[in-house]
Write a protein that holds these residues in place. Sequence first.
Motif, mmCIF file in Angstrom:
data_model
loop_
_atom_site.group_PDB
_atom_site.id
_atom_site.type_symbol
_atom_site.label_atom_id
_atom_site.label_comp_id
_atom_site.label_asym_id
_atom_site.label_seq_id
_atom_site.Cartn_x
_atom_site.Cartn_y
_atom_site.Cartn_z
ATOM 1 N N ALA A 294 0.830 -1.202 0.000
ATOM 2 C CA ALA A 294 0.000 0.000 0.000
ATOM 3 C C ALA A 294 0.866 1.254 0.000
ATOM 4 O O ALA A 294 0.576 2.235 -0.703
ATOM 5 C CB ALA A 294 -0.925 -0.009 1.218
ATOM 6 N N PHE A 295 1.937 1.244 0.784
ATOM 7 C CA PHE A 295 2.812 2.413 0.869
ATOM 8 C C PHE A 295 3.445 2.705 -0.489
ATOM 9 O O PHE A 295 3.482 3.858 -0.937
ATOM 10 C CB PHE A 295 3.898 2.178 1.923
ATOM 11 C CG PHE A 295 4.687 3.400 2.269
ATOM 12 C CD1 PHE A 295 4.288 4.229 3.309
ATOM 13 C CD2 PHE A 295 5.832 3.750 1.547
ATOM 14 C CE1 PHE A 295 5.018 5.378 3.635
ATOM 15 C CE2 PHE A 295 6.561 4.893 1.867
ATOM 16 C CZ PHE A 295 6.149 5.700 2.910
ATOM 17 N N LYS A 296 3.921 1.683 -1.152
ATOM 18 C CA LYS A 296 4.556 1.897 -2.457
ATOM 19 C C LYS A 296 3.547 2.363 -3.490
ATOM 20 O O LYS A 296 3.859 3.203 -4.343
ATOM 21 C CB LYS A 296 5.238 0.618 -2.927
ATOM 22 C CG LYS A 296 6.070 0.831 -4.187
ATOM 23 C CD LYS A 296 6.972 -0.350 -4.479
ATOM 24 C CE LYS A 296 7.886 -0.056 -5.660
ATOM 25 N NZ LYS A 296 8.821 -1.176 -5.932
ATOM 26 N N ARG A 297 2.320 1.864 -3.395
ATOM 27 C CA ARG A 297 1.282 2.275 -4.337
ATOM 28 C C ARG A 297 0.941 3.759 -4.147
ATOM 29 O O ARG A 297 0.749 4.489 -5.125
ATOM 30 C CB ARG A 297 0.034 1.416 -4.136
ATOM 31 C CG ARG A 297 -1.100 1.744 -5.114
ATOM 32 C CD ARG A 297 -2.254 0.776 -4.989
ATOM 33 N NE ARG A 297 -2.894 0.849 -3.667
ATOM 34 C CZ ARG A 297 -2.796 -0.078 -2.732
ATOM 35 N NH1 ARG A 297 -2.063 -1.172 -2.948
ATOM 36 N NH2 ARG A 297 -3.412 0.055 -1.576
ATOM 37 N N VAL A 298 0.871 4.212 -2.908
ATOM 38 C CA VAL A 298 0.475 5.590 -2.625
ATOM 39 C C VAL A 298 1.642 6.561 -2.732
ATOM 40 O O VAL A 298 1.533 7.640 -3.305
ATOM 41 C CB VAL A 298 -0.170 5.686 -1.225
ATOM 42 C CG1 VAL A 298 -0.451 7.143 -0.842
ATOM 43 C CG2 VAL A 298 -1.462 4.879 -1.184
ATOM 44 N N ARG A 299 2.813 6.165 -2.190
ATOM 45 C CA ARG A 299 3.949 7.083 -2.109
ATOM 46 C C ARG A 299 4.957 6.921 -3.241
ATOM 47 O O ARG A 299 5.823 7.775 -3.422
ATOM 48 C CB ARG A 299 4.682 6.896 -0.777
ATOM 49 C CG ARG A 299 3.816 6.902 0.455
ATOM 50 C CD ARG A 299 3.183 8.235 0.722
ATOM 51 N NE ARG A 299 4.132 9.298 0.922
ATOM 52 C CZ ARG A 299 3.805 10.534 1.312
ATOM 53 N NH1 ARG A 299 2.547 10.831 1.553
ATOM 54 N NH2 ARG A 299 4.726 11.453 1.474
ATOM 55 N N VAL A 301 7.325 4.674 -3.475
ATOM 56 C CA VAL A 301 8.593 4.144 -3.003
ATOM 57 C C VAL A 301 8.285 3.183 -1.866
ATOM 58 O O VAL A 301 7.250 3.302 -1.198
ATOM 59 C CB VAL A 301 9.520 5.295 -2.523
ATOM 60 C CG1 VAL A 301 8.939 5.990 -1.298
ATOM 61 C CG2 VAL A 301 10.913 4.807 -2.242
ATOM 62 N N SER A 302 9.147 2.214 -1.649
ATOM 63 C CA SER A 302 8.925 1.258 -0.561
ATOM 64 C C SER A 302 9.165 1.923 0.784
ATOM 65 O O SER A 302 9.853 2.951 0.872
ATOM 66 C CB SER A 302 9.871 0.069 -0.715
ATOM 67 O OG SER A 302 11.206 0.465 -0.438
ATOM 68 N N PRO A 303 8.615 1.374 1.869
ATOM 69 C CA PRO A 303 8.892 1.925 3.202
ATOM 70 C C PRO A 303 10.382 1.995 3.502
ATOM 71 O O PRO A 303 10.867 2.996 4.052
ATOM 72 C CB PRO A 303 8.168 0.957 4.141
ATOM 73 C CG PRO A 303 7.054 0.399 3.320
ATOM 74 C CD PRO A 303 7.610 0.272 1.939
ATOM 75 N N THR A 304 11.116 0.955 3.128
ATOM 76 C CA THR A 304 12.555 0.956 3.383
ATOM 77 C C THR A 304 13.250 2.043 2.578
ATOM 78 O O THR A 304 14.141 2.746 3.073
ATOM 79 C CB THR A 304 13.157 -0.412 3.035
ATOM 80 O OG1 THR A 304 12.509 -1.423 3.819
ATOM 81 C CG2 THR A 304 14.645 -0.439 3.322
ATOM 82 N N GLY A 305 12.844 2.197 1.323
ATOM 83 C CA GLY A 305 13.423 3.250 0.488
ATOM 84 C C GLY A 305 13.133 4.634 1.039
ATOM 85 O O GLY A 305 13.989 5.513 1.026
ATOM 86 N N HIS A 306 11.927 4.829 1.540
ATOM 87 C CA HIS A 306 11.578 6.115 2.136
ATOM 88 C C HIS A 306 12.426 6.379 3.378
ATOM 89 O O HIS A 306 12.931 7.488 3.569
ATOM 90 C CB HIS A 306 10.095 6.133 2.502
ATOM 91 C CG HIS A 306 9.648 7.396 3.177
ATOM 92 N ND1 HIS A 306 9.303 8.530 2.481
ATOM 93 C CD2 HIS A 306 9.511 7.698 4.495
ATOM 94 C CE1 HIS A 306 8.976 9.485 3.339
ATOM 95 N NE2 HIS A 306 9.082 9.002 4.566
#
Length: 321
Positions: A294-299, A301-306
């Motif tokens: 969900a995070f990558k779809r919305v933002r 980037v992956s959570p780890t990448g962020h």
Amino acid sequence: MDALSDLLDGVRARGALFSRSLMEPPWSVCFDHSLPLSLITMVRGRSWIVPEHGDPVALAPGDIAVLRGPAVHTVAHPADAAATGAVLSGTGCVGPDGLELDEDVVLGLRTYGHSLDAPDLMLCGSYDVTGEVGRRLLSALPGVLVVPADACHDPLTQMILNEVDCQVPGQQVVLDRLLDLALVSTLRTWFDRPEADPPAWYTALGDPVVGTALRAVHNRPDAAWTVSGLAEVCGVSRATLARDFAALMGVPPMAYLAEWRMTLAADLLRDTEETVGAIARRVGYADAFAFSAAFKRVRGVSPTGHRRGGASAGQVEAAHA
């Protein structure tokens, strides 16, 4: 909590920068620093805020102005006065020649000018705004807004003024909290004024149905919300909530919830050392896998990448104007 409380809670002063300027017209101070938020008030005297683009905005005694940056703003009396100084960064002040100000214009702690009896006294507080929640609030503000003196919290201004020119233990914390209170009071007053163009989430807070849904989401972003569940909290049908929410907010309830959860998660990823799984649970996801998708779809980037800094400050803003 509600949308405004959550967003204001995300804008906290830490080491706020204050200055007290005493000047004799004509004068002109250019604010050309990178700080994204400044509050300015004329304790006495008048001035004009001259944005980089747009017409001058008058500032009468006691008015409070909020300047949104990073942008160049000039405060002057009169509006077309020649430059007499500039604030280039949080700590850098220069004269019209571009050189640091002479010691003879330092009148005391955080106090600048040529005389304590000068007719114009300007009080300024500036601070940084970090995180996605803070940027969500800033995106809802105009470049310059002014709340007139008769709607301002005058005792609060006086409290800040009293603290600025003295040095006692714990003073920076007191100044930070006073600036936060001044911002909260000023913005809440501004959003209710007829000339303001408040964001959708602020207007919707006054709606008995949508406002209730927003408060539920902001109180419990970790809850397993569905449209039916929110509708039950609001005491209306699923169809009614979906229709009213989309009409006022411009997006369906679940889309708003997803954006808000990702906004919270983005700050948790940057500001804490919690695991991705722990953050996932705090924003309503059962496991790290579903949250990451969900995070990558919305933002984008992956959570780890962020967390590693892969997401720039200018990436997808989770704001609904």
